[in-house]
Design a protein around this motif. Structure first.
Motif, short mmCIF file in Angstrom:
data_model
loop_
_atom_site.label_atom_id
_atom_site.label_comp_id
_atom_site.label_asym_id
_atom_site.label_seq_id
_atom_site.Cartn_x
_atom_site.Cartn_y
_atom_site.Cartn_z
N LYS A 61 0.87 -1.18 0.00
CA LYS A 61 0.00 0.00 0.00
C LYS A 61 0.90 1.23 0.00
CE LYS A 61 -3.82 -2.18 2.33
NZ LYS A 61 -4.60 -2.31 3.53
N PRO A 62 1.48 1.53 -1.17
CA PRO A 62 2.46 2.62 -1.21
C PRO A 62 1.85 3.98 -0.95
CG PRO A 62 2.08 1.71 -3.41
CD PRO A 62 1.28 0.90 -2.45
N LEU A 63 2.67 4.83 -0.35
CA LEU A 63 2.29 6.22 -0.14
C LEU A 63 2.29 6.93 -1.48
CD1 LEU A 63 4.70 6.92 2.85
CD2 LEU A 63 2.25 6.43 2.99
N GLN A 64 1.49 7.93 -1.61
CA GLN A 64 1.45 8.71 -2.85
C GLN A 64 2.35 9.92 -2.68
OE1 GLN A 64 0.07 7.52 -5.60
NE2 GLN A 64 -0.49 5.75 -4.36
N ASP A 65 3.63 9.73 -2.99
CA ASP A 65 4.60 10.82 -2.90
C ASP A 65 4.45 11.73 -4.11
OD1 ASP A 65 5.92 9.77 -0.62
OD2 ASP A 65 6.95 8.34 -1.91
N ASN A 66 4.81 12.98 -3.91
CA ASN A 66 5.01 13.86 -5.05
C ASN A 66 6.21 14.73 -4.73
OD1 ASN A 66 4.21 16.29 -3.72
ND2 ASN A 66 2.07 15.77 -4.10
N GLY A 67 6.77 15.29 -5.75
CA GLY A 67 8.01 16.03 -5.58
C GLY A 67 7.85 17.49 -5.22
N THR A 68 6.66 17.94 -4.89
CA THR A 68 6.47 19.37 -4.63
C THR A 68 7.30 19.87 -3.46
OG1 THR A 68 4.49 18.89 -3.34
CG2 THR A 68 4.16 19.48 -5.64
N TYR A 69 7.43 19.09 -2.42
CA TYR A 69 8.22 19.54 -1.26
C TYR A 69 9.69 19.66 -1.60
CZ TYR A 69 9.18 14.54 -0.76
OH TYR A 69 9.55 13.25 -0.98
N LEU A 70 10.15 18.94 -2.62
CA LEU A 70 11.56 19.04 -3.02
C LEU A 70 11.83 20.26 -3.91
CD1 LEU A 70 12.35 15.28 -3.59
CD2 LEU A 70 13.32 16.77 -1.85
N SER A 71 10.80 20.83 -4.49
CA SER A 71 10.99 22.03 -5.31
C SER A 71 11.53 23.18 -4.48
CB SER A 71 9.68 22.44 -5.97
OG SER A 71 9.29 21.50 -6.92
N GLU A 72 10.95 23.37 -3.29
CA GLU A 72 11.42 24.45 -2.41
C GLU A 72 12.86 24.18 -1.96
OE1 GLU A 72 10.26 26.40 1.87
OE2 GLU A 72 8.64 25.58 0.64
N ILE A 73 13.13 22.96 -1.61
CA ILE A 73 14.50 22.60 -1.21
C ILE A 73 15.47 22.85 -2.36
CG2 ILE A 73 16.00 20.66 -0.57
CD1 ILE A 73 13.61 19.57 1.03
N SER A 74 15.05 22.47 -3.56
CA SER A 74 15.90 22.68 -4.74
C SER A 74 16.20 24.16 -4.94
CB SER A 74 15.20 22.11 -5.98
OG SER A 74 15.97 22.33 -7.12
N ASP A 75 15.20 25.01 -4.76
CA ASP A 75 15.41 26.46 -4.90
C ASP A 75 16.43 26.97 -3.88
OD1 ASP A 75 13.55 26.47 -6.94
OD2 ASP A 75 11.89 27.17 -5.65
N HIS A 76 16.33 26.50 -2.64
CA HIS A 76 17.28 26.92 -1.59
C HIS A 76 18.69 26.43 -1.90
CE1 HIS A 76 14.41 28.79 1.08
NE2 HIS A 76 13.66 27.69 1.11
N VAL A 77 18.79 25.22 -2.37
CA VAL A 77 20.11 24.66 -2.69
C VAL A 77 20.76 25.45 -3.83
CG1 VAL A 77 21.31 22.63 -3.65
CG2 VAL A 77 19.62 22.33 -1.83
N HIS A 78 19.97 25.75 -4.89
CA HIS A 78 20.52 26.53 -6.01
C HIS A 78 20.87 27.95 -5.59
CE1 HIS A 78 20.23 23.53 -9.07
NE2 HIS A 78 18.95 23.31 -8.82
N ALA A 79 20.07 28.53 -4.71
CA ALA A 79 20.35 29.89 -4.23
C ALA A 79 21.66 29.95 -3.45
CB ALA A 79 19.20 30.39 -3.37
N SER A 80 22.05 28.84 -2.86
CA SER A 80 23.31 28.80 -2.11
C SER A 80 24.50 28.49 -3.00
CB SER A 80 23.22 27.76 -0.98
OG SER A 80 23.21 26.45 -1.52
#
Length: 177
Positions: A61-80
């Motif tokens: 019964k897999p969880l329904q993941d989506n990548g939206t929470y990683l978009s914000e992290i990606s923005d912070h990583v690129h900004a650094s």
């Protein structure tokens, strides 16, 4: 007061006594409180492997993941000024499910959870590496030699699993530059 509390929390005597007590909690001398949290399943080569019950449940019964929470992290990583690579790793049960012996419930229909998440991340422009296939391939190749990429009695990678993941990451970074 803080020193004594931290010393008592991590003292060698406390660790020794805790480990000793855990050995007594073997289901014979004392009840084993974690017995229901794990499943032991036979592999096709005759060995047995321990799986967390929660990981087995998530497989079916897999969880329904989506990548939206990683978009914000990606923005912070690129900004650094850094680069982000999301590494998707299957649970131990997902890697060894095809190698189990005996009656096992068929896998859930449809695309595997990590494959869907990988697609979502790629659509969002987030670099991602799904090492499910590498770990499953290595698990199948190592089965007859009893070379596993996860510890048989633990849910963590061993040397071979780490090597498989590190090689895949190195290959992905080399291809991207």
């Amino acid at each position: 007061k803080n020193w004594t509390q931290s010393y008592l929390a991590y003292s060698p005597l406390n660790i020794y006594l805790t480990r000793g007590f855990q050995k007594l909690e073997n289901g014979s001398l004392l009840p084993n409180p974690t017995e229901k949290a794990v499943q032991i399943a036979p592999l096709r080569n005759g060995d047995h492997m321990l799986f967390l019950d929660l990981d087995v449940q998530r497989f079916y019964k897999p969880l329904q993941d989506n990548g939206t929470y990683l978009s914000e992290i990606s923005d912070h990583v690129h900004a650094s000024g850094n680069e982000l690579l999301v590494l998707l790793v299957p649970e131990k049960y997902a890697a060894y499910y095809p190698l189990l012996d005996g009656k096992v419930q068929p896998p859930p229909a449809g695309e595997p959870r990590l494959d869907r998440l990988e697609e979502d991340l790629r659509r969002s422009g987030i670099p991602v590496l799904n090492i499910s296939s590498q770990l499953k391939t290595q698990a199948a190749e190592g089965l007859q030699k009893k070379e596993y990429n996860f510890w048989v009695d633990d849910t963590h990678w061993n040397r071979l699993g780490i090597q498989t993941a590190a090689s895949a990451i190195l290959h992905a970074w080399s291809d991207s530059s």
